[in-house]
Design a protein around this motif. Sequence first.
Motif, PDB file in Angstrom:
ATOM      1  N   ILE A  57      17.429  41.481  67.057  1.00 10.12           N
ATOM      2  CA  ILE A  57      18.083  41.028  68.289  1.00 10.12           C
ATOM      3  C   ILE A  57      17.641  39.592  68.565  1.00 10.12           C
ATOM      4  O   ILE A  57      16.447  39.298  68.593  1.00 10.12           O
ATOM      5  CB  ILE A  57      17.729  41.949  69.471  1.00 10.12           C
ATOM      6  CG1 ILE A  57      18.209  43.367  69.171  1.00 10.12           C
ATOM      7  CG2 ILE A  57      18.357  41.430  70.770  1.00 10.12           C
ATOM      8  CD1 ILE A  57      17.814  44.398  70.183  1.00 10.12           C
ATOM      9  N   ILE A  58      18.620  38.718  68.747  1.00 11.46           N
ATOM     10  CA  ILE A  58      18.343  37.295  68.954  1.00 11.46           C
ATOM     11  C   ILE A  58      18.865  36.868  70.323  1.00 11.46           C
ATOM     12  O   ILE A  58      19.997  37.179  70.682  1.00 11.46           O
ATOM     13  CB  ILE A  58      19.030  36.429  67.866  1.00 11.46           C
ATOM     14  CG1 ILE A  58      18.666  36.918  66.464  1.00 11.46           C
ATOM     15  CG2 ILE A  58      18.656  34.972  68.022  1.00 11.46           C
ATOM     16  CD1 ILE A  58      19.390  36.206  65.347  1.00 11.46           C
ATOM     17  N   ALA A  59      18.049  36.145  71.086  1.00 10.16           N
ATOM     18  CA  ALA A  59      18.471  35.622  72.391  1.00 10.16           C
ATOM     19  C   ALA A  59      19.499  34.515  72.187  1.00 10.16           C
ATOM     20  O   ALA A  59      19.529  33.872  71.137  1.00 10.16           O
ATOM     21  CB  ALA A  59      17.261  35.084  73.153  1.00 10.16           C
ATOM     22  N   ASN A  60      20.313  34.271  73.226  1.00 13.92           N
ATOM     23  CA  ASN A  60      21.404  33.299  73.043  1.00 13.92           C
ATOM     24  C   ASN A  60      20.945  31.843  73.084  1.00 13.92           C
ATOM     25  O   ASN A  60      21.693  30.961  72.716  1.00 13.92           O
ATOM     26  CB  ASN A  60      22.534  33.537  74.055  1.00 13.92           C
ATOM     27  CG  ASN A  60      22.152  33.166  75.477  1.00 13.92           C
ATOM     28  OD1 ASN A  60      21.004  32.821  75.765  1.00 13.92           O
ATOM     29  ND2 ASN A  60      23.098  33.252  76.372  1.00 13.92           N
ATOM     30  N   ASN A  61      19.715  31.574  73.525  1.00 20.57           N
ATOM     31  CA  ASN A  61      19.260  30.177  73.535  1.00 20.57           C
ATOM     32  C   ASN A  61      18.255  29.883  72.422  1.00 20.57           C
ATOM     33  O   ASN A  61      17.500  28.937  72.492  1.00 20.57           O
ATOM     34  CB  ASN A  61      18.685  29.802  74.898  1.00 20.57           C
ATOM     35  CG  ASN A  61      17.460  30.626  75.253  1.00 20.57           C
ATOM     36  OD1 ASN A  61      17.195  31.663  74.655  1.00 20.57           O
ATOM     37  ND2 ASN A  61      16.708  30.157  76.220  1.00 20.57           N
ATOM     38  N   THR A  62      18.275  30.729  71.380  1.00 18.86           N
ATOM     39  CA  THR A  62      17.465  30.457  70.200  1.00 18.86           C
ATOM     40  C   THR A  62      18.059  29.243  69.486  1.00 18.86           C
ATOM     41  O   THR A  62      19.273  29.138  69.384  1.00 18.86           O
ATOM     42  CB  THR A  62      17.486  31.686  69.251  1.00 18.86           C
ATOM     43  OG1 THR A  62      17.065  32.825  69.989  1.00 18.86           O
ATOM     44  CG2 THR A  62      16.583  31.497  68.057  1.00 18.86           C
ATOM     45  N   PRO A  63      17.221  28.313  69.018  1.00 19.39           N
ATOM     46  CA  PRO A  63      17.746  27.128  68.327  1.00 19.39           C
ATOM     47  C   PRO A  63      18.644  27.512  67.153  1.00 19.39           C
ATOM     48  O   PRO A  63      18.394  28.503  66.462  1.00 19.39           O
ATOM     49  CB  PRO A  63      16.478  26.432  67.811  1.00 19.39           C
ATOM     50  CG  PRO A  63      15.397  26.883  68.712  1.00 19.39           C
ATOM     51  CD  PRO A  63      15.768  28.264  69.160  1.00 19.39           C
ATOM     52  N   ALA A  64      19.700  26.716  66.937  1.00 13.06           N
ATOM     53  CA  ALA A  64      20.738  27.039  65.959  1.00 13.06           C
ATOM     54  C   ALA A  64      20.184  27.228  64.547  1.00 13.06           C
ATOM     55  O   ALA A  64      20.577  28.148  63.836  1.00 13.06           O
ATOM     56  CB  ALA A  64      21.812  25.960  65.945  1.00 13.06           C
ATOM     57  N   LEU A  65      19.269  26.371  64.143  1.00 14.94           N
ATOM     58  CA  LEU A  65      18.714  26.453  62.792  1.00 14.94           C
ATOM     59  C   LEU A  65      17.927  27.746  62.606  1.00 14.94           C
ATOM     60  O   LEU A  65      18.061  28.442  61.600  1.00 14.94           O
ATOM     61  CB  LEU A  65      17.808  25.248  62.526  1.00 14.94           C
ATOM     62  CG  LEU A  65      17.195  25.161  61.124  1.00 14.94           C
ATOM     63  CD1 LEU A  65      18.286  24.963  60.086  1.00 14.94           C
ATOM     64  CD2 LEU A  65      16.182  24.047  61.040  1.00 14.94           C
ATOM     65  N   ARG A  66      17.134  28.072  63.601  1.00 10.48           N
ATOM     66  CA  ARG A  66      16.330  29.295  63.573  1.00 10.48           C
ATOM     67  C   ARG A  66      17.242  30.522  63.537  1.00 10.48           C
ATOM     68  O   ARG A  66      17.017  31.460  62.779  1.00 10.48           O
ATOM     69  CB  ARG A  66      15.438  29.319  64.810  1.00 10.48           C
ATOM     70  CG  ARG A  66      14.482  30.464  64.864  1.00 10.48           C
ATOM     71  CD  ARG A  66      13.476  30.283  65.976  1.00 10.48           C
ATOM     72  NE  ARG A  66      12.433  29.358  65.586  1.00 10.48           N
ATOM     73  CZ  ARG A  66      11.248  29.287  66.193  1.00 10.48           C
ATOM     74  NH1 ARG A  66      10.990  30.057  67.226  1.00 10.48           N
ATOM     75  NH2 ARG A  66      10.339  28.437  65.796  1.00 10.48           N
ATOM     76  N   LYS A  67      18.289  30.481  64.371  1.00 16.25           N
ATOM     77  CA  LYS A  67      19.247  31.590  64.447  1.00 16.25           C
ATOM     78  C   LYS A  67      19.932  31.785  63.099  1.00 16.25           C
ATOM     79  O   LYS A  67      20.012  32.901  62.595  1.00 16.25           O
ATOM     80  CB  LYS A  67      20.295  31.277  65.526  1.00 16.25           C
ATOM     81  CG  LYS A  67      21.114  32.468  65.953  1.00 16.25           C
ATOM     82  CD  LYS A  67      22.152  32.085  66.991  1.00 16.25           C
ATOM     83  CE  LYS A  67      21.571  31.882  68.364  1.00 16.25           C
ATOM     84  NZ  LYS A  67      22.606  31.701  69.393  1.00 16.25           N
ATOM     85  N   SER A  68      20.395  30.695  62.492  1.00 18.39           N
ATOM     86  CA  SER A  68      21.106  30.807  61.216  1.00 18.39           C
ATOM     87  C   SER A  68      20.167  31.244  60.095  1.00 18.39           C
ATOM     88  O   SER A  68      20.580  31.946  59.178  1.00 18.39           O
ATOM     89  CB  SER A  68      21.812  29.496  60.854  1.00 18.39           C
ATOM     90  OG  SER A  68      20.864  28.467  60.715  1.00 18.39           O
ATOM     91  N   GLU A  69      18.900  30.850  60.170  1.00 19.30           N
ATOM     92  CA  GLU A  69      17.928  31.282  59.154  1.00 19.30           C
ATOM     93  C   GLU A  69      17.713  32.792  59.224  1.00 19.30           C
ATOM     94  O   GLU A  69      17.733  33.486  58.208  1.00 19.30           O
ATOM     95  CB  GLU A  69      16.593  30.560  59.350  1.00 19.30           C
ATOM     96  CG  GLU A  69      15.640  30.785  58.197  1.00 19.30           C
ATOM     97  CD  GLU A  69      14.333  30.025  58.343  1.00 19.30           C
ATOM     98  OE1 GLU A  69      13.471  30.218  57.474  1.00 19.30           O
ATOM     99  OE2 GLU A  69      14.172  29.268  59.317  1.00 19.30           O
ATOM    100  N   ILE A  70      17.568  33.301  60.454  1.00 21.19           N
ATOM    101  CA  ILE A  70      17.397  34.746  60.642  1.00 21.19           C
ATOM    102  C   ILE A  70      18.645  35.492  60.158  1.00 21.19           C
ATOM    103  O   ILE A  70      18.547  36.499  59.475  1.00 21.19           O
ATOM    104  CB  ILE A  70      17.087  35.080  62.118  1.00 21.19           C
ATOM    105  CG1 ILE A  70      15.713  34.541  62.505  1.00 21.19           C
ATOM    106  CG2 ILE A  70      17.134  36.582  62.354  1.00 21.19           C
ATOM    107  CD1 ILE A  70      15.438  34.565  63.994  1.00 21.19           C
ATOM    108  N   GLU A  71      19.827  34.965  60.512  1.00 24.70           N
ATOM    109  CA  GLU A  71      21.083  35.590  60.093  1.00 24.70           C
ATOM    110  C   GLU A  71      21.200  35.638  58.575  1.00 24.70           C
ATOM    111  O   GLU A  71      21.662  36.627  58.005  1.00 24.70           O
ATOM    112  CB  GLU A  71      22.281  34.827  60.670  1.00 24.70           C
ATOM    113  CG  GLU A  71      22.514  35.103  62.131  1.00 24.70           C
ATOM    114  CD  GLU A  71      23.481  34.123  62.770  1.00 24.70           C
ATOM    115  OE1 GLU A  71      23.912  33.146  62.105  1.00 24.70           O
ATOM    116  OE2 GLU A  71      23.788  34.319  63.949  1.00 24.70           O
TER     117      GLU A  71
END
Length: 121
Positions: A57-71
């Motif tokens: 589960i990822i919060a909506n204000n997680t930095p884009a790079l971090r979010k895409s890395e997790i994805e």
Amino acid sequence: SSGINAEWPLRPGSKKTKKAMESINSRLALVMKSGKFTIGYRSTLKSIRQGKSKLIIIANNTPALRKSEIEYYCMLAKVGVHHYSGSNIDLGTACGKYFRVGCLCITDPGDSDIIRSMPAE
């Protein structure tokens, strides 16, 4: 491009959003009580690498790079990702913590049906 609202499946402020948020929050609370989880970016990546994770589960204000890395990690490991529609402050509150939570990994849902219910939303 409205920024934040671009990737939300539900419009903020609508009744459906409130219902979905409440159901996610109640399921999260049950996981916190009866299941196993890790909080934080580094421990989340660690458990994905070890193949222990069931849902991220990822919060909506997680930095884009971090979010895409997790994805990307999740795609490789075939793990479900849920984009939480609140900020990291809201996600921390939903987890019953007094600090901010950017991302969390559920390794064992316990009594909760959170893993089966997420793809439907």
